[in-house]
Design a protein around this motif. Sequence first.
Motif: not given
Length: 71
Positions: A50, A54, A57
């Motif tokens: 994750k 992130r 992104h």
Amino acid sequence: MGGGMEVHKNRWIEEWNAGRENLEFNFRWSRRSLAVVGLFGLAVPILVYKGIVREFHMQDEDAGRPYRKFL
């Protein structure tokens, strides 16, 4: 050439070593072992994944690109 250098074995180290050699035979599932497997086998890899997604992104957002799809 190197005589007279007998090794004096430490009983506690020998017991610990024997336990390490036979770990797979003496292992028992318990609440604690399930918790450790759940934490380091599932939770930590998911959190690392994750965090990496992130970060990608955020880089895409800074560059003005659409988000990339993972998995």
